[in-house]
Design a protein around this motif. Structure first.
Motif, PDB file in Angstrom:
ATOM      1  N   UNK A 141      69.521  54.533  34.849  1.00  0.00           N
ATOM      2  CA  UNK A 141      70.180  55.496  35.743  1.00  0.00           C
ATOM      3  C   UNK A 141      71.567  54.989  36.105  1.00  0.00           C
ATOM      4  N   UNK A 142      72.424  55.915  36.448  1.00  0.00           N
ATOM      5  CA  UNK A 142      73.681  55.524  37.087  1.00  0.00           C
ATOM      6  C   UNK A 142      73.577  55.902  38.562  1.00  0.00           C
ATOM      7  N   UNK A 143      74.048  55.000  39.398  1.00  0.00           N
ATOM      8  CA  UNK A 143      74.066  55.232  40.842  1.00  0.00           C
ATOM      9  C   UNK A 143      75.521  55.356  41.270  1.00  0.00           C
ATOM     10  N   UNK A 144      75.828  56.414  41.985  1.00  0.00           N
ATOM     11  CA  UNK A 144      77.168  56.610  42.543  1.00  0.00           C
ATOM     12  C   UNK A 144      77.044  56.671  44.056  1.00  0.00           C
ATOM     13  N   UNK A 145      77.877  55.887  44.764  1.00  0.00           N
ATOM     14  CA  UNK A 145      77.733  55.811  46.224  1.00  0.00           C
ATOM     15  C   UNK A 145      79.052  55.396  46.849  1.00  0.00           C
ATOM     16  N   UNK A 146      79.158  55.658  48.133  1.00  0.00           N
ATOM     17  CA  UNK A 146      80.343  55.249  48.890  1.00  0.00           C
ATOM     18  C   UNK A 146      80.280  53.753  49.185  1.00  0.00           C
ATOM     19  N   UNK A 147      81.451  53.146  49.253  1.00  0.00           N
ATOM     20  CA  UNK A 147      81.528  51.713  49.528  1.00  0.00           C
ATOM     21  C   UNK A 147      80.856  51.363  50.858  1.00  0.00           C
ATOM     22  N   UNK A 149      78.158  52.318  52.112  1.00  0.00           N
ATOM     23  CA  UNK A 149      76.696  52.159  52.085  1.00  0.00           C
ATOM     24  C   UNK A 149      76.263  51.100  51.071  1.00  0.00           C
ATOM     25  N   UNK A 150      77.224  50.278  50.640  1.00  0.00           N
ATOM     26  CA  UNK A 150      76.893  49.280  49.614  1.00  0.00           C
ATOM     27  C   UNK A 150      75.763  48.354  50.052  1.00  0.00           C
ATOM     28  N   UNK A 151      75.761  47.907  51.290  1.00  0.00           N
ATOM     29  CA  UNK A 151      74.716  46.985  51.739  1.00  0.00           C
ATOM     30  C   UNK A 151      73.337  47.609  51.624  1.00  0.00           C
ATOM     31  N   UNK A 152      73.238  48.896  51.938  1.00  0.00           N
ATOM     32  CA  UNK A 152      71.946  49.590  51.843  1.00  0.00           C
ATOM     33  C   UNK A 152      71.489  49.676  50.385  1.00  0.00           C
ATOM     34  N   UNK A 153      72.439  49.984  49.504  1.00  0.00           N
ATOM     35  CA  UNK A 153      72.108  50.085  48.077  1.00  0.00           C
ATOM     36  C   UNK A 153      71.673  48.728  47.530  1.00  0.00           C
ATOM     37  N   UNK A 154      72.432  47.690  47.843  1.00  0.00           N
ATOM     38  CA  UNK A 154      72.128  46.370  47.313  1.00  0.00           C
ATOM     39  C   UNK A 154      70.810  45.818  47.861  1.00  0.00           C
ATOM     40  N   UNK A 155      70.459  46.219  49.061  1.00  0.00           N
ATOM     41  CA  UNK A 155      69.173  45.784  49.628  1.00  0.00           C
ATOM     42  C   UNK A 155      68.018  46.327  48.787  1.00  0.00           C
ATOM     43  N   UNK A 156      68.110  47.597  48.394  1.00  0.00           N
ATOM     44  CA  UNK A 156      67.063  48.199  47.568  1.00  0.00           C
ATOM     45  C   UNK A 156      67.038  47.540  46.186  1.00  0.00           C
ATOM     46  N   UNK A 157      68.223  47.296  45.625  1.00  0.00           N
ATOM     47  CA  UNK A 157      68.312  46.644  44.314  1.00  0.00           C
ATOM     48  C   UNK A 157      67.567  45.310  44.331  1.00  0.00           C
ATOM     49  N   UNK A 169      83.065  48.517  41.806  1.00  0.00           N
ATOM     50  CA  UNK A 169      83.098  48.629  43.261  1.00  0.00           C
ATOM     51  C   UNK A 169      84.506  48.988  43.717  1.00  0.00           C
ATOM     52  N   UNK A 170      84.636  50.141  44.349  1.00  0.00           N
ATOM     53  CA  UNK A 170      85.895  50.625  44.891  1.00  0.00           C
ATOM     54  C   UNK A 170      85.537  51.487  46.095  1.00  0.00           C
ATOM     55  N   UNK A 171      86.423  52.398  46.507  1.00  0.00           N
ATOM     56  CA  UNK A 171      86.041  53.317  47.575  1.00  0.00           C
ATOM     57  C   UNK A 171      84.813  54.127  47.164  1.00  0.00           C
ATOM     58  N   UNK A 172      84.805  54.554  45.896  1.00  0.00           N
ATOM     59  CA  UNK A 172      83.617  55.155  45.304  1.00  0.00           C
ATOM     60  C   UNK A 172      83.055  54.155  44.303  1.00  0.00           C
ATOM     61  N   UNK A 173      81.777  53.848  44.419  1.00  0.00           N
ATOM     62  CA  UNK A 173      81.169  52.798  43.602  1.00  0.00           C
ATOM     63  C   UNK A 173      80.264  53.387  42.530  1.00  0.00           C
ATOM     64  N   UNK A 174      80.121  52.630  41.461  1.00  0.00           N
ATOM     65  CA  UNK A 174      79.333  53.080  40.317  1.00  0.00           C
ATOM     66  C   UNK A 174      78.530  51.897  39.790  1.00  0.00           C
ATOM     67  N   UNK A 175      77.282  52.157  39.426  1.00  0.00           N
ATOM     68  CA  UNK A 175      76.426  51.084  38.948  1.00  0.00           C
ATOM     69  C   UNK A 175      75.417  51.661  37.968  1.00  0.00           C
TER      70      UNK A 175
END
Length: 205
Positions: A141-147, A149-157, A169-175
């Motif tokens: 999957x690709x995940x797109x999120x705002x910078x 909420x990065x901590x919330x995303x990385x916690x789940x990862x 990682x920028x203002x809009x992040x992609x993973x």
């Protein structure tokens, strides 16, 4: 592969096995194999190793659900080479693999039963020296999120032990991530609770 199964058996390394019968020599080569585009190069490599051999018979099986396969008798009587090779792959339940068996004729005809046994045994010999590993079926999957909420995303990862590939990682992040098939629903439920975070399916491996 059943609806609730998300593992498969495969190999990660190459190997060689050999079987002899009445002067004929059968040399089996195993390669990790995930796409038909690899076929030409592998056959060229084996032919280069054995320019005087008479037959290069093969069978492969690919995809985690194990339903894609091909075989080739390369001049041997129909059903005496490729099918026995494939039957061993089926019986040992391995996928993402190709077996090429090179035959040097020893001057004595083996007959249909003898050929079937020789190609089967050569395949068994090469598989016997390999480490067969179990892998999980993963959805990409690709995940797109705002910078923000990065901590919330990385916690789940981290908590879900998700494998991360490409990331920006920028203002809009992609993973890009790999999620084990059996985890997809629970992981999605967690990401759904994060604002401005979307997941898009890419592929399954």
């Amino acid at each position: 592969m059943s609806l609730f199964e998300d593992t498969y058996r495969t190999i990660e390394n190459c190997a060689e096995g050999i079987f002899r019968d009445k002067g004929s020599k059968f040399i089996a080569y195993a390669y990790p194999f995930t796409h038909e585009d690899q076929l030409k190069d592998i056959l060229s490599e084996v032919r280069a190793l054995h320019p005087k051999a008479r037959h290069f018979c093969w069978a492969y099986r690919i995809s985690p659900d194990r339903n894609v396969y091909r075989l080739n008798d390369d001049g041997e009587p129909s059903g005496t080479a490729g099918r026995p090779i494939l039957n061993v792959l089926l019986s040992q339940d391995v996928t993402n693999i190709i077996i090429v068996v090179v035959r040097y004729f020893g001057g004595t005809l083996l007959g249909v039963p003898g050929l079937i046994n020789a190609y089967k045994t050569a395949t068994q010999e090469v598989l016997a020296v390999l480490d067969i590993v179990e892998k999980t079926v993963n959805d990409h999957y690709k995940i797109e999120f705002d910078y923000l909420v990065m901590n919330d995303v990385m916690r789940i990862i981290k908590e879900e032990n998700i494998t991360v590939g490409k990331q920006v990682f920028d203002n809009s992040c992609y993973m890009e991530v790999e999620v084990r098939k059996m985890q997809v629903n629970s992981v999605f439920a967690r990401f759904d609770k994060i604002d401005n975070c979307t997941l898009t399916y890419l592929r399954t491996i």
